[in-house]
Scaffold this motif. Structure first.
Motif, PDB file in Angstrom:
ATOM      1  N   UNK A 234      16.261  46.752  39.244  1.00 14.93           N
ATOM      2  CA  UNK A 234      16.284  47.318  40.595  1.00 14.93           C
ATOM      3  C   UNK A 234      15.651  48.703  40.625  1.00 14.93           C
ATOM      4  N   UNK A 235      15.887  49.490  39.597  1.00 15.49           N
ATOM      5  CA  UNK A 235      15.383  50.864  39.593  1.00 15.49           C
ATOM      6  C   UNK A 235      13.858  50.866  39.665  1.00 15.49           C
ATOM      7  N   UNK A 236      13.252  50.021  38.851  1.00 13.73           N
ATOM      8  CA  UNK A 236      11.799  49.997  38.793  1.00 13.73           C
ATOM      9  C   UNK A 236      11.214  49.420  40.093  1.00 13.73           C
ATOM     10  N   UNK A 237      11.821  48.329  40.555  1.00 15.26           N
ATOM     11  CA  UNK A 237      11.258  47.655  41.730  1.00 15.26           C
ATOM     12  C   UNK A 237      11.423  48.525  42.982  1.00 15.26           C
ATOM     13  N   UNK A 238      12.584  49.180  43.106  1.00 12.34           N
ATOM     14  CA  UNK A 238      12.795  50.047  44.269  1.00 12.34           C
ATOM     15  C   UNK A 238      11.826  51.224  44.207  1.00 12.34           C
ATOM     16  N   UNK A 239      11.594  51.756  43.032  1.00  9.71           N
ATOM     17  CA  UNK A 239      10.666  52.884  42.932  1.00  9.71           C
ATOM     18  C   UNK A 239       9.242  52.421  43.243  1.00  9.71           C
ATOM     19  N   UNK A 240       8.875  51.226  42.804  1.00 10.11           N
ATOM     20  CA  UNK A 240       7.566  50.662  43.152  1.00 10.11           C
ATOM     21  C   UNK A 240       7.445  50.511  44.672  1.00 10.11           C
ATOM     22  N   UNK A 241       8.512  49.993  45.266  1.00  7.92           N
ATOM     23  CA  UNK A 241       8.516  49.747  46.715  1.00  7.92           C
ATOM     24  C   UNK A 241       8.319  51.056  47.468  1.00  7.92           C
ATOM     25  N   UNK A 242       9.067  52.068  47.041  1.00 10.47           N
ATOM     26  CA  UNK A 242       8.979  53.336  47.761  1.00 10.47           C
ATOM     27  C   UNK A 242       7.618  53.991  47.594  1.00 10.47           C
ATOM     28  N   UNK A 243       7.037  53.865  46.409  1.00 14.59           N
ATOM     29  CA  UNK A 243       5.696  54.429  46.195  1.00 14.59           C
ATOM     30  C   UNK A 243       4.699  53.780  47.152  1.00 14.59           C
ATOM     31  N   UNK A 244       4.827  52.475  47.275  1.00 17.82           N
ATOM     32  CA  UNK A 244       3.893  51.732  48.123  1.00 17.82           C
ATOM     33  C   UNK A 244       4.136  52.056  49.606  1.00 17.82           C
ATOM     34  N   UNK A 245       5.399  52.206  49.952  1.00 21.08           N
ATOM     35  CA  UNK A 245       5.780  52.450  51.339  1.00 21.08           C
ATOM     36  C   UNK A 245       5.212  53.771  51.835  1.00 21.08           C
ATOM     37  N   UNK A 246       5.197  54.765  50.965  1.00 25.72           N
ATOM     38  CA  UNK A 246       4.785  56.091  51.406  1.00 25.72           C
ATOM     39  C   UNK A 246       3.332  56.399  51.068  1.00 25.72           C
ATOM     40  N   UNK A 247       2.619  55.442  50.488  1.00 30.97           N
ATOM     41  CA  UNK A 247       1.231  55.715  50.081  1.00 30.97           C
ATOM     42  C   UNK A 247       0.290  55.571  51.277  1.00 30.97           C
ATOM     43  N   UNK A 248      -0.671  56.492  51.419  1.00 36.20           N
ATOM     44  CA  UNK A 248      -1.695  56.281  52.450  1.00 36.20           C
ATOM     45  C   UNK A 248      -2.533  55.058  52.086  1.00 36.20           C
ATOM     46  N   UNK A 249      -3.160  54.434  53.093  1.00 40.19           N
ATOM     47  CA  UNK A 249      -3.890  53.187  52.860  1.00 40.19           C
ATOM     48  C   UNK A 249      -4.901  53.291  51.729  1.00 40.19           C
ATOM     49  N   UNK A 250      -5.557  54.464  51.638  1.00 41.04           N
ATOM     50  CA  UNK A 250      -6.608  54.622  50.638  1.00 41.04           C
ATOM     51  C   UNK A 250      -6.033  54.513  49.215  1.00 41.04           C
ATOM     52  N   UNK A 251      -4.783  54.911  49.050  1.00 40.50           N
ATOM     53  CA  UNK A 251      -4.165  54.898  47.715  1.00 40.50           C
ATOM     54  C   UNK A 251      -3.464  53.563  47.458  1.00 40.50           C
ATOM     55  N   UNK A 252      -3.001  52.928  48.556  1.00 43.14           N
ATOM     56  CA  UNK A 252      -2.170  51.726  48.406  1.00 43.14           C
ATOM     57  C   UNK A 252      -2.899  50.623  47.639  1.00 43.14           C
ATOM     58  N   UNK A 253      -4.206  50.528  47.839  1.00 42.15           N
ATOM     59  CA  UNK A 253      -4.947  49.450  47.183  1.00 42.15           C
ATOM     60  C   UNK A 253      -4.863  49.596  45.655  1.00 42.15           C
ATOM     61  N   UNK A 254      -5.054  50.838  45.189  1.00 43.06           N
ATOM     62  CA  UNK A 254      -4.970  51.109  43.744  1.00 43.06           C
ATOM     63  C   UNK A 254      -3.575  50.812  43.215  1.00 43.06           C
ATOM     64  N   UNK A 255      -2.557  51.154  44.015  1.00 42.03           N
ATOM     65  CA  UNK A 255      -1.172  50.911  43.583  1.00 42.03           C
ATOM     66  C   UNK A 255      -0.937  49.408  43.462  1.00 42.03           C
ATOM     67  N   UNK A 256      -1.432  48.657  44.450  1.00 34.54           N
ATOM     68  CA  UNK A 256      -1.243  47.198  44.403  1.00 34.54           C
ATOM     69  C   UNK A 256      -1.893  46.621  43.151  1.00 34.54           C
ATOM     70  N   UNK A 257      -3.114  47.099  42.865  1.00 38.40           N
ATOM     71  CA  UNK A 257      -3.812  46.595  41.674  1.00 38.40           C
ATOM     72  C   UNK A 257      -3.006  46.881  40.418  1.00 38.40           C
ATOM     73  N   UNK A 258      -2.423  48.063  40.383  1.00 34.72           N
ATOM     74  CA  UNK A 258      -1.649  48.455  39.199  1.00 34.72           C
ATOM     75  C   UNK A 258      -0.423  47.542  39.047  1.00 34.72           C
ATOM     76  N   UNK A 259       0.250  47.285  40.165  1.00 32.47           N
ATOM     77  CA  UNK A 259       1.437  46.432  40.097  1.00 32.47           C
ATOM     78  C   UNK A 259       1.058  45.009  39.662  1.00 32.47           C
ATOM     79  N   UNK A 260      -0.103  44.542  40.176  1.00 34.17           N
ATOM     80  CA  UNK A 260      -0.535  43.183  39.793  1.00 34.17           C
ATOM     81  C   UNK A 260      -0.776  43.139  38.293  1.00 34.17           C
ATOM     82  N   UNK A 261      -1.359  44.218  37.782  1.00 36.62           N
ATOM     83  CA  UNK A 261      -1.662  44.292  36.357  1.00 36.62           C
ATOM     84  C   UNK A 261      -0.362  44.264  35.554  1.00 36.62           C
TER      85      UNK A 261
END
Ligand code: ATP
Ligand code: MG
Length: 461
Positions: A234-261
């Motif tokens: 839960x700790x990791x997934x919630x932190x991932x969720x919050x990072x994505x939630x607050x990321x501007x669109x330009x950054x969100x794509x990179x975050x998604x790629x990282x999570x997929x990796x």
């Protein structure tokens, strides 16, 4: 399905037809047999979702509005049919879905308790035996004999929850419903969920509250635009969720790629999927290696991996992973074409069996460029005593194009019957390959391609 698994979701996809204009729905009905013209677009609410929930686990699903959480729960409960893929369920499900628990609005609360209980597989006598407890839990007074359509949303959810938890389900599924009730009722529900969990039931619930997920769950799942982007603690997934939630669109794509990796790496862990075909790199002691220093390589202390991810240790621990020259000089900026050594110590705090070690080099986007393990599974070290420390050295020629790369380190061993990671560090080391203006090779790896031109006729140089 193994009896240890309560819910297995495999390759699950759900698309909805979306009509741009209301009359297109009608046109589609008339066009039913005519494949030439489609009056709708497919909206992919869920794409290729895979996961398992084990018996007794409490799993939280998080994700933005519209990410597919309710759709997923409805597919699991069978109130929606998948477009592709399937859901396997082991046990009796009680569900509290967003759009109600299947109550008939014209019936009274009392009638709905019986209707609902029957749907959940209880006999009339079983429901009668629990009826008083259900009504006491719901605590809606005389409304129990009023039609449900006259209920407030809070009363509705009280009754629905009272039924769901009093049918002793093997699997309890709750979609956000608890946020409707008042705080006292919420507390009562959580206490009851706790009891259901302690009795060994499986709980799957959607929540927007990070605190609830952290408090209640063993594991969590992040859904994003219909895609499963993270699953884990839960700790990791919630932190991932919050990072994505607050990321501007330009950054969100990179975050998604990282999570997929990360997810890919993780599924590699589950399948025990370390490359085992590159076993010709042996564990060597420092004195085996000739001391040939590469003057141009150096160590830049500012160059550090910021994406290091450690998995829970299962008796082994990777300590101080780094790159060296063969002469023992620590480096992280290197030259293409020269030899380097990837070094780490493996420290064991438990007696460990069938031990071997691995490494992997990846591009910034996570492409696995190559790696090695120290032996084939059958040639693993039989036992390593607790308190032992092993220095692991992988010597390799750096054939990479100028750029930035990451390295993973892992210790494999046997836990029970299976080989698994005793420790694993993703992105343990970041290194850079220096620019080489004379380079003719293209792509990531220099295969030592020799080129030759044969001329017929004239050229001008
Ligand atoms: N019957 C339907 N027809 C068309 N689109 C649908 C249908 N049901 C859901 N969707 C779409 O699928 C997507 C996922 O919806 P879903 O209700 O599963 O999201 P959610 O994660 O539960 O959101 P929320 O947090 O707001 O409850 C949304 O974009 C929604 O508009
Ligand atoms: Mg929802």
């Amino acid at each position: 399905m193994s009896s240890d698994v309560s819910i297995r979701v495999s390759g699950l996809c759900k698309s909805f037809p979306v009509y741009d204009k209301p009359h297109h729905r009608l046109m589609q009905m008339f066009a039913a047999g005519d494949a030439k013209r489609r009056w709708y677009r497919e909206f992919h609410a869920l794409s290729n979702i895979d996961f398992e929930v084990h018996r007794g686990e409490t799993v939280g699903i998080v994700g933005r509005n519209g990410s597919g959480k309710s759709t997923l729960l409805q597919l699991i409960c069978g109130t929606l049919a998948p477009t592709l893929g399937n859901v396997e369920i082991n046990g009796r499900i009680a569900a509290l879905l967003e759009l109600g628990a299947g109550f008939n609005p014209e019936f009274t609360g009392r009638e709905n308790v019986f209707l609902n209980g029957t749907l959940l597989g209880l006999t009339r006598m079983e429901i009668e035996a629990r009826f008083d407890e259900i009504v006491a839990f719901a605590d809606i007074g005389d409304f129990i004999d009023q039609p449900v359509k006259s209920y407030s949303s809070g009363m509705y959810i009280r009754l629905a929850f009272a039924v769901a938890i009093n049918v002793t389900p093997d699997i309890l599924i709750v979609d956000e419903a608890l946020s409707v009730g008042d705080e006292a009722f919420q507390r009562k529900c959580f206490a009851r969920i706790e009891r259901i969990r302690n009795d060994g039931a499986t709980v799957l619930f959607v929540s927007h509250s990070a605190g609830t997920v952290l408090e209640l769950c063993n594991r969590a799942i992040l859904l994003d635009r219909g895609e499963l982007l993270a699953i884990g603690t839960p700790k990791r997934v919630v932190s991932h969720y919050q990072k994505l939630l607050y990321a501007p669109d330009s950054v969100a794509k990179g975050i998604r790629d990282k999570y997929r990796r990360e997810l890919l790496e993780q599924s590699g862990t589950r399948a025990g999927n370390v490359r085992s075909d590159a076993a010709n790199i042996a564990v060597q002691r420092p004195e085996d290696m000739p001391g040939e220093d590469i003057p141009d390589a150096y160590f830049d202390p500012g160059l550090r991996s910021q994406s290091e991810l450690r998995f829970e240790s299962r008796g082994g621990r990777v300590v101080d992973p780094h790159l060296e020259t063969p002469g023992g000089q620590r480096v992280n900026v290197v030259r293409s074409g020269a030899e380097y050594v990837f070094v780490y110590s493996a420290e064991f705090d438990k007696l460990s069996a069938a031990v071997r070690f691995g490494m992997l080099i990846k591009s910034v986007s996570g492409l696995e460029l190559g790696g090695a393990v120290t032996s084939q599974p059958l040639d693993a070290i039989d036992f390593v005593q607790a308190g032992t420390s092993v220095t692991v050295r992988f010597r390799f020629r750096c054939l990479l194009a100028p750029g930035t790369y990451f390295m993973n380190a892992g210790i494999r061993g046997r836990v029970g019957e299976e080989e698994t990671f005793l420790d694993r560090v993703i992105d343990a080391v970041l290194f850079r390959v220096l620019p080489d203006p004379g380079r003719l090779a293209t792509g990531y790896v220099d295969f030592g391609v020799q080129s030759q031109l044969t001329l017929e006729g004239e050229v001008h140089d």
